[in-house]
Design a protein around this motif. Structure first.
Motif, PDB file in Angstrom:
ATOM      1  N   THR A 169      57.011  67.491  17.958  1.00 14.54           N
ATOM      2  CA  THR A 169      57.527  68.776  17.769  1.00 14.54           C
ATOM      3  C   THR A 169      56.588  69.306  17.604  1.00 14.54           C
ATOM      4  OG1 THR A 169      59.911  67.625  17.461  1.00 14.54           O
ATOM      5  CG2 THR A 169      59.599  69.851  16.932  1.00 14.54           C
ATOM      6  N   ILE A 170      56.558  70.674  18.007  1.00 16.71           N
ATOM      7  CA  ILE A 170      55.877  71.921  17.920  1.00 16.71           C
ATOM      8  C   ILE A 170      56.585  72.849  17.757  1.00 16.71           C
ATOM      9  CG2 ILE A 170      54.068  72.599  19.012  1.00 16.71           C
ATOM     10  CD1 ILE A 170      53.398  70.218  18.546  1.00 16.71           C
ATOM     11  N   ALA A 171      56.266  73.778  16.511  1.00 21.95           N
ATOM     12  CA  ALA A 171      57.105  75.248  16.698  1.00 21.95           C
ATOM     13  C   ALA A 171      55.741  76.412  16.956  1.00 21.95           C
ATOM     14  CB  ALA A 171      58.157  75.263  14.963  1.00 21.95           C
ATOM     15  N   ILE A 172      56.655  76.951  17.842  1.00 17.65           N
ATOM     16  CA  ILE A 172      55.184  78.205  17.878  1.00 17.65           C
ATOM     17  C   ILE A 172      56.515  79.435  17.715  1.00 17.65           C
ATOM     18  CG2 ILE A 172      54.061  79.517  19.591  1.00 17.65           C
ATOM     19  CD1 ILE A 172      54.451  76.941  21.219  1.00 17.65           C
ATOM     20  N   VAL A 205      66.051  85.890  25.829  1.00 20.85           N
ATOM     21  CA  VAL A 205      64.836  85.054  25.748  1.00 20.85           C
ATOM     22  C   VAL A 205      65.905  83.387  27.037  1.00 20.85           C
ATOM     23  CG1 VAL A 205      63.191  85.587  25.284  1.00 20.85           C
ATOM     24  CG2 VAL A 205      64.124  84.151  24.213  1.00 20.85           C
ATOM     25  N   SER A 206      66.464  83.155  26.154  1.00 18.97           N
ATOM     26  CA  SER A 206      66.776  81.760  26.781  1.00 18.97           C
ATOM     27  C   SER A 206      67.483  81.217  28.425  1.00 18.97           C
ATOM     28  CB  SER A 206      68.366  81.237  25.556  1.00 18.97           C
ATOM     29  OG  SER A 206      69.224  82.603  26.537  1.00 18.97           O
ATOM     30  N   GLU A 207      67.673  82.555  28.995  1.00 20.91           N
ATOM     31  CA  GLU A 207      67.635  82.238  30.299  1.00 20.91           C
ATOM     32  C   GLU A 207      66.371  82.186  30.744  1.00 20.91           C
ATOM     33  OE1 GLU A 207      68.396  81.584  33.400  1.00 20.91           O
ATOM     34  OE2 GLU A 207      69.912  81.638  32.261  1.00 20.91           O
ATOM     35  N   ASP A 235      63.947  74.944  23.390  1.00 24.18           N
ATOM     36  CA  ASP A 235      64.824  75.288  22.001  1.00 24.18           C
ATOM     37  C   ASP A 235      64.042  76.690  21.751  1.00 24.18           C
ATOM     38  OD1 ASP A 235      65.859  73.054  22.526  1.00 24.18           O
ATOM     39  OD2 ASP A 235      65.321  72.252  20.357  1.00 24.18           O
ATOM     40  N   VAL A 236      64.911  77.644  21.634  1.00 25.29           N
ATOM     41  CA  VAL A 236      64.960  79.195  20.772  1.00 25.29           C
ATOM     42  C   VAL A 236      65.452  78.986  19.004  1.00 25.29           C
ATOM     43  CG1 VAL A 236      64.565  81.171  21.208  1.00 25.29           C
ATOM     44  CG2 VAL A 236      64.572  79.962  23.316  1.00 25.29           C
ATOM     45  N   TYR A 295      55.070  67.093  24.808  1.00 25.95           N
ATOM     46  CA  TYR A 295      55.696  67.471  22.978  1.00 25.95           C
ATOM     47  C   TYR A 295      57.062  67.869  23.399  1.00 25.95           C
ATOM     48  CZ  TYR A 295      51.366  66.513  21.897  1.00 25.95           C
ATOM     49  OH  TYR A 295      49.940  66.118  21.859  1.00 25.95           O
ATOM     50  N   ARG A 296      57.681  67.751  22.503  1.00 24.40           N
ATOM     51  CA  ARG A 296      58.749  69.412  22.588  1.00 24.40           C
ATOM     52  C   ARG A 296      58.403  70.014  21.947  1.00 24.40           C
ATOM     53  NH1 ARG A 296      64.404  67.252  18.810  1.00 24.40           N
ATOM     54  NH2 ARG A 296      65.213  69.484  19.599  1.00 24.40           N
ATOM     55  N   VAL A 297      59.223  71.285  22.398  1.00 23.42           N
ATOM     56  CA  VAL A 297      58.525  72.580  22.266  1.00 23.42           C
ATOM     57  C   VAL A 297      59.881  73.570  21.774  1.00 23.42           C
ATOM     58  CG1 VAL A 297      56.910  74.720  22.300  1.00 23.42           C
ATOM     59  CG2 VAL A 297      56.671  72.214  23.594  1.00 23.42           C
TER      60      VAL A 297
END
Length: 306
Positions: A4-7, A39-41, A47-48, A27-29
């Motif tokens: 799992t990567i968080a940016i 930005v969700s659309e 995952d935001v 990866y799960r981002v």
């Protein structure tokens, strides 16, 4: 499913590209936004999570969920450097990085990885000197900003976090950054070298930047500071001729330095727009990393001739 990567900064020009690149690789981002609903659309595959670096601490639960945290937060330097803008440039990088490191300190972060952006601006303008990770730093505003930025990031290692700092050069990509400003001018046939065109430009294709980040994620031996630039820097004159050739446009109108100073102010012009940095990615090459786009003409063709 991979790690799992968080940016932090995952909605911008570089961050959104890196997020999509890693997602395709399994990866799960997770990406941060001040306004997730907005930005969700556009980025619905991610995952935001909500984070406003100016007013909020970095969410500890994100640190707990993520195996790797990538920090790409930073106000653009391409604006006139008033004192107010300088403060925004510093706070957007240093304070946000400090908040991420503080979040690491609040949980068991041993075994996690922190990849934090920096810039080759740390070296200052050195004309024809070849610059590696061991080179001395400059003493201008941008150099000092990068030094403080990196020092904040390095503190993450105190909490058992494998810390990687990427000194990134000029990023070449389609939908933003350096080329977004230049392309309309060059397409009109109004492009040209800056001054005598002899200053060195150290650049990297955005795909290679994403590949470096993936390389850092997957190789536990990667830690410390790395220059992220093509092994083949070019002079401004060579870049100008090559870009014009790729676009099939003329480029014979040199841009005088004084005109840039009128548009952007003296300090930004001297420190960033007309600085000369001949940077080599010495540590990446020693590790065996291979750049897909090491030649400037190949890199530009990949972006504009499809």
């Amino acid at each position: 499913m991979g790690k799992t990567i968080a940016i932090a900064g995952g909605t911008g020009f570089i961050g959104s590209y890196v997020a999509k690149f890693l997602l395709k690789d399994g990866y799960r981002v997770l990406i941060s936004s001040r306004n997730p609903a907005r930005v969700s659309e556009r980025l619905k595959e991610f995952d935001v999570f909500k984070w406003d670096p100016e007013t909020e601490n970095f969410p500890v639960e994100v640190v707990q969920r993520a195996d790797v945290l990538i920090n790409l937060i930073g106000e653009t330097i391409s604006q006139r450097w008033t004192e107010k803008v300088k403060e925004k440039l510093r706070s957007s990088r240093i304070n946000s990085t400090r908040k991420i490191v503080e979040a690491f300190s609040k949980v068991d972060s041993s075994g996690k990885t922190f990849i934090s952006a920096s810039a080759i601006g740390i070296y200052g303008s050195k004309r024809d000197e070849i610059l590696t990770e061991k080179s001395s730093f400059g003493d201008d505003f941008l150099s000092k900003l990068c030094i403080d930025w990196e020092n904040e990031a390095k503190r993450a290692s105190e909490f058992g976090v494998r810390t990687v700092i990427l000194r990134i050069g000029i990023v070449l990509g389609e939908n933003g950054g350096f080329l977004a400003r230049l392309t309309p001018i060059f397409k009109l046939g109004l492009g040209g070298k800056i001054g005598d065109g002899k200053m060195w430009m150290s650049w990297v294709h955005i795909e290679d930047l994403a590949r470096v980040i993936k390389f850092a994620i997957e190789n536990e031996t990667v830690s410390g500071v790395y220059n992220v630039v093509s092994p083949n820097p070019v002079t401004n004159e060579e870049f100008t001729k090559t870009f014009a050739k790729v676009l099939n446009r003329p480029a014979f109108l040199p841009v005088p330095k004084f005109a840039l100073k009128v548009l952007f102010g003296s300090e930004l012009t001297e420190v960033a727009l007309t600085s000369s940095q001949k940077v080599k990615p010495e540590r990446l090459l020693e590790l065996g990393f291979e750049f897909k786009y090491s030649n400037i003409e190949t890199a530009l063709k990949s972006l504009f001739l499809k």
